[in-house]
Design a protein around this motif. Structure first.
Motif, PDB file in Angstrom:
ATOM      1  N   GLY A   3      46.632  39.188  47.868  1.00  0.00           N
ATOM      2  CA  GLY A   3      47.546  39.955  47.019  1.00  0.00           C
ATOM      3  C   GLY A   3      48.565  38.990  46.432  1.00  0.00           C
ATOM      4  O   GLY A   3      48.448  37.766  46.574  1.00  0.00           O
ATOM      5  N   THR A  62      44.080  40.851  44.425  1.00  0.00           N
ATOM      6  CA  THR A  62      44.839  42.088  44.101  1.00  0.00           C
ATOM      7  C   THR A  62      44.237  43.368  44.693  1.00  0.00           C
ATOM      8  O   THR A  62      44.566  44.468  44.260  1.00  0.00           O
ATOM      9  CB  THR A  62      45.045  42.329  42.573  1.00  0.00           C
ATOM     10  OG1 THR A  62      43.835  42.852  42.001  1.00  0.00           O
ATOM     11  CG2 THR A  62      45.478  41.098  41.827  1.00  0.00           C
ATOM     12  N   THR A  90      48.710  45.449  45.481  1.00  0.00           N
ATOM     13  CA  THR A  90      49.105  44.703  44.285  1.00  0.00           C
ATOM     14  C   THR A  90      48.570  45.306  42.997  1.00  0.00           C
ATOM     15  O   THR A  90      49.290  45.395  41.997  1.00  0.00           O
ATOM     16  CB  THR A  90      48.652  43.233  44.442  1.00  0.00           C
ATOM     17  OG1 THR A  90      49.334  42.683  45.567  1.00  0.00           O
ATOM     18  CG2 THR A  90      48.956  42.418  43.207  1.00  0.00           C
ATOM     19  N   THR A 139      49.444  37.638  39.701  1.00  0.00           N
ATOM     20  CA  THR A 139      48.746  37.205  40.918  1.00  0.00           C
ATOM     21  C   THR A 139      47.729  36.114  40.575  1.00  0.00           C
ATOM     22  O   THR A 139      47.617  35.100  41.280  1.00  0.00           O
ATOM     23  CB  THR A 139      48.035  38.418  41.574  1.00  0.00           C
ATOM     24  OG1 THR A 139      49.002  39.459  41.734  1.00  0.00           O
ATOM     25  CG2 THR A 139      47.427  38.057  42.913  1.00  0.00           C
TER      26      THR A 139
END
Ligand SMILES: Cc1cc2nc3c(=O)[nH]c(=O)nc-3n(C[C@H](O)[C@H](O)[C@H](O)COP(=O)(O)OP(=O)(O)OC[C@H]3O[C@@H](n4cnc5c(N)ncnc54)[C@H](O)[C@@H]3O)c2cc1C
Length: 808
Positions: free
Chosen positions: A13, A40, A44, A154
Motif C-alpha cells: 500500500g 494498492t 489505499t 503509491t
C-alpha cells in the motif's frame, strides 16, 4: 525468488511503498517488498486522497508537512504524476470553543513555520462560495491542504524505490514470519523463503493478521468509512478555479472538488468496527455495502452547509475500511519484545502521513533513531504487544475496539487540554480506587490506568468541564495545593514506571545506559538516559536498594519504550531488568507536616532520613520502601509497597493522620506544584527532541565518568536555546504547550508546558528561548488563544528558592 534481503517490507500500500522508498533514499538498496496481490490492494485504492498538516501533535504535524512537500520531488524523480491538487483548505469553526481550538492550533503553527491563518466568514465565502457560513464564526486556512491520486502516488513511491535498487514482488502472500536465534527472520511465501535481517509489517488492513504470524497483538482495528462523489455541478465547474477543501467539524464532514463535481466524506457517529474477528484473507478490490442510514444525519447537515449538494446527483458511494490505533496516530518503530521486527501500521491518513512514517522508520532502522521525537506514533506507547511479554502489558483487542470507535467518532471533535475520554474506562485501577471515589475523586486515564485528577468538593460538579480556559476544577485544585503547602497532602505513585535492576553486572550496566551519577546503597540520584546522539530518552530516579540492586523510576506511559531500550542493551548474562510498574505502587505524602505524619506510623528513624535517602521501613503492618523525594518540591516521601499491601498502607496512614490537616490531592495539583519549582516533566520539557544541556538536565550528567551511551554527544553539546520559566500576565486561560514566545516582535521560542501555580498565585510557562536571550527579567509575549500576553523570564523558583523546605 531471491533468498536473502536486508529488509523485507510486507505490504504494497502507500505506506509499504513509502518505507521501501525511504530505505533506499537513506542508502539501503538490498530491500524487497512482498505484496500478496497488486500494489494498492488494501485501503489505499479506495482512499479519497485528501492531505493536510493539522495534527494535535506538533511533530506529527511536521511529518505531515514533510509528506506533502515530498510529492513534487517524487514526481521529479520518477516522471510519474501524483495527480496533485494544492487547493488549500479551510476548517470551519461554528462555536467559540472550536474557534479557540483553531486559534491554539494556529499559535502552534507559528513556531513550526507553517503558514496557516485564522479567517472570517467573508473570507471563507470568497474562497469557497458554495459554503453557507450561517453560524460560522471563522476558520483556519491552510494553504498546504489538497488532494492527489492515491494509486499514482503509491506507484510513484514504488518506482522511485525500484530506481534506487529495491525489488517489488507481487502476487505473493507472506505466510509465515519466523525468527532465528540471531535475530534475523525467515519470511515464508508460496514462492520460497527470504532470509531477512529485518522485517517491516506494513500490511495495512491485514496488519493484525501479519502481526499474529510473529505472535503479536497489534492495537489497531479497521473501521468502515463512507464518502460520496456527485455528478457534474455547474456551480463547481463554471467557477474557473478549483475549490479549496472544506472541513466542517460541526457536520463531521470533509468536502472537496472531484473533477467537475464534489466529493464529501463523513466521520459519522453511528459507526462500527469492521471485521472484528479478522480481515478476510480474500478481501481486496471489492467495496463494502453502502450504509446510507448511518450518514443520513450528516448528509442532511451537509445539505444546509453546502446547499449546492441538494441539486447535485450522487454518482458514486464508496464504503471502504481502513485501520486506526486507539488514539488515531500510526504505530511505527521497533516492536517491543522482538528483535528486528518493525511496525508501519495503523496509518489512518496515508496520504498525509505516509511520507513521514517512511522517513522516520528508515532513519530508525538505518541510523538508530529518528531525527525527531516520534513518541506520538511509537508502537511502544501502548505497552508490550508480544504474547510472551507479560510484564507491563495493558492493551487488549477489546480495549482497542472501544477506543478506536471513540477515536473515529471524535475525528472532528475539539480536543481540549484538560479532556478525559470515556471509552473503555475504568480499565486499570489500584486497590485504593474506591476509597478515592468515595471522597469525590475525578479521575483521568494515564496509559489505561485510572489516576485522580482532583477531588470535587461537596456541591461541585462531579466532573471537569473540558475547556481551553481555567476550568471548574480551579478552586478545588487551589485547595489541594494549599493543603500540601500548608500542612500535608497524600496522593498515589502508581503512575510511575518502575524497574528492578539486579545481578552481578547491574552497576556496570547502569553506568553504561544512565548518564548520571549512580547512588550508593540507601541513596537516590536523578539521571537522564541518553541516545547515542545525546538526546534525552529517559528522565530517571535511581535508588540503590543494596549492592547490585537498584530501582529505577520514570514515566508510566513509557514502560514499553524503556523496556525496549533496556532489552536491546542488555548483556547476555549478569543483569536482570524487571518491569515492576504495576507490582510496586503506594503513596506520596508531601508538605511541611509530612515528616510528623510518617513519624507517627513508621518503625524506623524517620527524622534521620536525609533528602534523597531511601530505606526499607515497616509502616503499620506493611513493609515499604521509603524514599525522601517529592515531585511537589516540598518536604515529602514516596512510600513504595507491593500491590496487595496498598490498602493496608493507606489505612495505617489515615489512622495516624488526626489533627495534621492531611488531604488527598490529585495530578492537577501535582502539576501546579511542580511548576513553582520549575521542575520539568517527561515529553514536555524532557524528551528525544532535547539534549541535556539545553534543558538544564546537564547538571545531572556525569561528564567526569563518561563511558555511557551518548557521553561524547553530551560533552560536545553547545546549546543554542535554553529551557526557561516565565511568569505570564494571563487571566482566564494559561498556556498548555507549543504556544509561540515572541521577543522583540518576532517568534523566537515556544512553550513546553505550564499552567497556574496556585500557591505562588502566578501563571507559569516553561519554554525554550535562544540562549543569548535567557536572562532574568527578559520581557516577552506569549500567545494564548490568539492574544499576546506579557511574560517575564524568571530564574528563581517561586517556591522554596533555596531548597530549605525540600531538603530541610
Ligand atoms: C473510504 C476511504 C477514504 C479514505 N480517504 C483518505 C484520504 O482522503 N486521505 C488519506 O490520507 N487517507 C485516506 N484513507 C485512508 C488510507 O486509505 C490509508 O491511510 C492508507 O491506504 C493506508 O495504507 P497502508 O499501506 O498502510 O495499508 P493498505 O492500503 O491496506 O495496504 C496493505 C497492503 O498489504 C498487503 N498485504 C496484506 N497482507 C499481506 C501478506 N500476508 N503478504 C503480502 N502482502 C500483504 C495488502 O494486499 C495491501 O496491498 C481513506 C480510506 C478509506 C477506506
Amino acid at each position: 525468488m531471491r533468498q536473502t534481503a536486508r529488509v523485507v517490507v510486507i505490504g504494497g500500500g502507500v505506506v509499504g511503498c513509502s518505507v521501501l522508498y525511504h530505505l533506499t533514499r537513506l542508502g539501503w538498496s538490498d530491500v524487497v517488498l512482498v505484496e500478496r496481490s497488486e500494489l494498492t490492494s488494501g485501503s489505499t485504492w479506495h482512499a479519497a486522497g485528501g492531505f493536510h498538516t493539522l495534527n494535535a501533535d506538533t511533530n506529527m504535524a511536521a511529518l505531515q508537512g514533510y509528506t506533502i512537500r515530498l510529492y513534487r520531488e517524487l514526481e521529479e524523480i520518477t516522471g510519474l504524476s501524483c495527480g496533485l491538487h494544492h487547493v488549500g483548505g479551510v476548517t470551519l469553526a461554528d462555536s467559540p470553543e472550536r474557534l479557540d481550538y483553531l486559534k491554539a492550533e494556529r499559535a502552534k503553527h507559528r513556531y513550526m513555520g507553517l503558514e496557516t491563518e485564522i479567517i472570517g466568514p467573508e473570507e471563507i465565502r470568497a474562497l469557497s462560495p458554495i459554503t453557507n457560513t450561517e453560524g460560522v464564526l471563522g476558520a483556519l486556512y491552510d494553504p498546504l491542504d489538497g488532494h492527489l491520486d492515491p494509486s499514482g502516488t503509491t506507484h510513484a513511491y514504488a518506482k522511485a524505490a525500484r530506481m534506487a535498487g529495491a525489488e517489488i514482488i507481487l502476487r505473493t502472500p507472506v505466510l509465515e514470519t519466523n525468527p532465528r536465534p540471531d535475530g534475523t527472520w525467515d519470511v515464508v511465501t508460496p514462492a520460497g523463503t527470504i532470509h531477512a535481517e529485518h522485517v517491516v509489517n506494513a500490511a495495512g488492513l491485514w496488519a493484525r493478521e501479519v502481526g499474529a504470524l510473529a505472535g503479536l497483538t497489534l492495537p489497531l482495528h479497521p473501521m468502515e468509512h463512507q464518502y460520496l462523489v456527485t455528478e457534474e455541478t455547474p456551480e463547481v465547474y463554471e467557477r474557473g478555479a478549483e475549490l479549496p477543501h472544506v472541513m466542517d467539524p460541526g457536520g463531521e464532514s470533509y468536502l472537496r472538488q472531484e473533477g467537475r463535481g464534489l466529493c464529501i466524506g463523513f466521520y459519522e457517529q453511528p459507526c462500527d468496527p469492521w471485521a472484528v474477528d479478522g480481515t478476510p484473507a480474500d478481501f481486496g478490490h471489492e467495496l463494502l455495502e453502502n450504509k446510507l442510514d448511518r450518514i443520513s444525519d450528516s448528509v442532511e447537515f451537509a445539505y444546509r452547509r453546502f446547499p449546492v449538494l441538494q441539486r447535485a446527483g450522487i454518482k458514486t458511494i464508496i464504503n471502504g475500511p481502513f485501520t486506526f490505533a486507539p488514539d488515531g496516530n500510526p504505530l511505527v518503530g521497533p516492536v517491543p519484545g522482538l528483535r528486528n521486527y518493525w511496525s508501519a501500521c495503523a496509518v489512518m491518513a496515508g496520504f498525509s502521513q505516509g511520507g513521514g512514517v517512511g522517513l522516520s522508520l528508515a532513519q530508525w532502522m538505518i541510523e538508530g533513531e529518528p531525527e525527531r521525537d516520534v513518541f506520538a506514533m511509537d508502537v511502544a506507547r501502548f505497552g508490550m504487544l508480544h504474547r510472551d511479554a507479560t510484564a507491563g502489558r495493558w492493551i487488549t483487542p477489546g480495549y482497542t475496539r472501544l477506543k478506536v470507535k471513540e477515536n473515529y467518532q471524535r475525528r472532528f471533535s475539539v480536543s481540549y487540554p484538560n479532556e478525559e475520554l470515556p471509552a473503555a474506562r475504568p480499565f486499570q485501577t489500584t486497590p485504593v480506587y474506591s476509597e478515592w471515589k468515595a471522597q469525590g475523586a475525578v479521575f483521568g486515564a494515564h496509559s489505561g490506568m485510572e489516576v485522580v485528577n482532583y477531588f470535587a468538593r461537596p456541591g461541585e460538579l462531579p466532573h471537569e468541564v473540558p475547556s481551553f480556559r481555567r476550568s471548574n476544577a480551579f478552586e478545588a485544585v487551589a485547595g489541594e495545593c494549599a493543603a500540601v503547602r500548608g500542612a500535608v497532602g497524600i496522593n498515589e505513585i502508581h503512575n510511575f514506571g518502575k524497574y528492578l535492576v539486579t545481578g552481578p553486572g547491574a552497576e556496570g550496566w547502569l553506568a553504561k545506559v544512565m548518564a548520571g551519577r549512580l547512588p550508593k546503597p540507601g541513596r537516590i540520584t536523578l539521571s537522564p538516559m541518553l541516545s547515542p546522539r545525546g538526546r534525552i530518552i529517559g528522565d530517571f530516579t535511581i535508588t540503590c536498594l543494596g549492592p547490585q540492586r537498584y530501582q529505577l523510576t520514570a514515566s508510566f506511559g513509557a514502560q514499553a519504550f524503556h523496556m525496549r531500550w533496556f532489552e536491546s542493551h542488555l548483556p547476555p548474562s549478569g543483569v536482570r531488568v524487571e518491569n515492576v510498574s504495576t507490582r510496586r505502587i503506594g503513596f506520596q505524602i508531601a508538605g511541611p507536616r509530612a515528616r510528623e505524619w510518617l513519624g507517627r506510623v513508621a518503625h524506623g528513624d524517620v527524622g534521620g532520613l536525609r533528602f534523597m535517602d531511601a530505606r526499607e521501613m515497616d509502616i503499620g503492618p506493611v513493609r515499604a520502601l521509603v524514599q525522601r523525594v517529592s515531585y511537589t518540591g516540598d518536604l515529602g516521601y514516596e512510600l513504595h509497597v507491593d500491590w496487595e499491601s496498598q490498602l493496608a498502607l493507606y489505612h495505617a496512614l489515615m489512622a495516624a493522620s488526626e489533627g495534621l490537616g492531611a488531604k488527598p490531592f490529585g495530578m492537577r495539583a501535582m502539576m501546579s506544584l511542580r511548576l513553582e519549582k520549575f521542575f520539568g516533566s517527561w515529553l514536555r520539557e524532557y524528551g528525544p527532541d532535547y539534549m541535556p544541556g539545553e534543558t538544564g538536565l546537564g547538571r545531572f550528567v556525569d561528564h567526569a565518568r563518561g563511558g555511557f551511551i551518548g557521553a561524547e554527544a553530551a560533552a560536545a553539546e553547545m546549546p543554542a536555546r535554553r529551557l526557561c520559566a516565565f511568569v505570564v500576565d494571563a487571566d482566564e486561560a494559561d498556556v498548555v504547550a507549543y504556544e509561540p514566545i515572541w521577543i522583540d516582535g518576532a517568534v523566537q521560542g515556544f512553550v513546553t508546558s505550564g499552567g497556574y501555580a496556585h500557591h505562588a498565585q502566578a501563571s507559569v510557562a516553561l519554554g525554550f528561548v535562544p540562549v543569548e536571550r535567557a536572562r532574568e527579567g527578559l520581557q516577552a509575549e506569549i500567545e494564548i488563544l490568539g492574544r499576546l500576553r506579557p511574560a517575564r523570564l524568571v530564574t528563581t523558583p517561586l517556591f522554596d528558592a533555596d531548597g530549605a523546605r525540600m531538603r530541610g
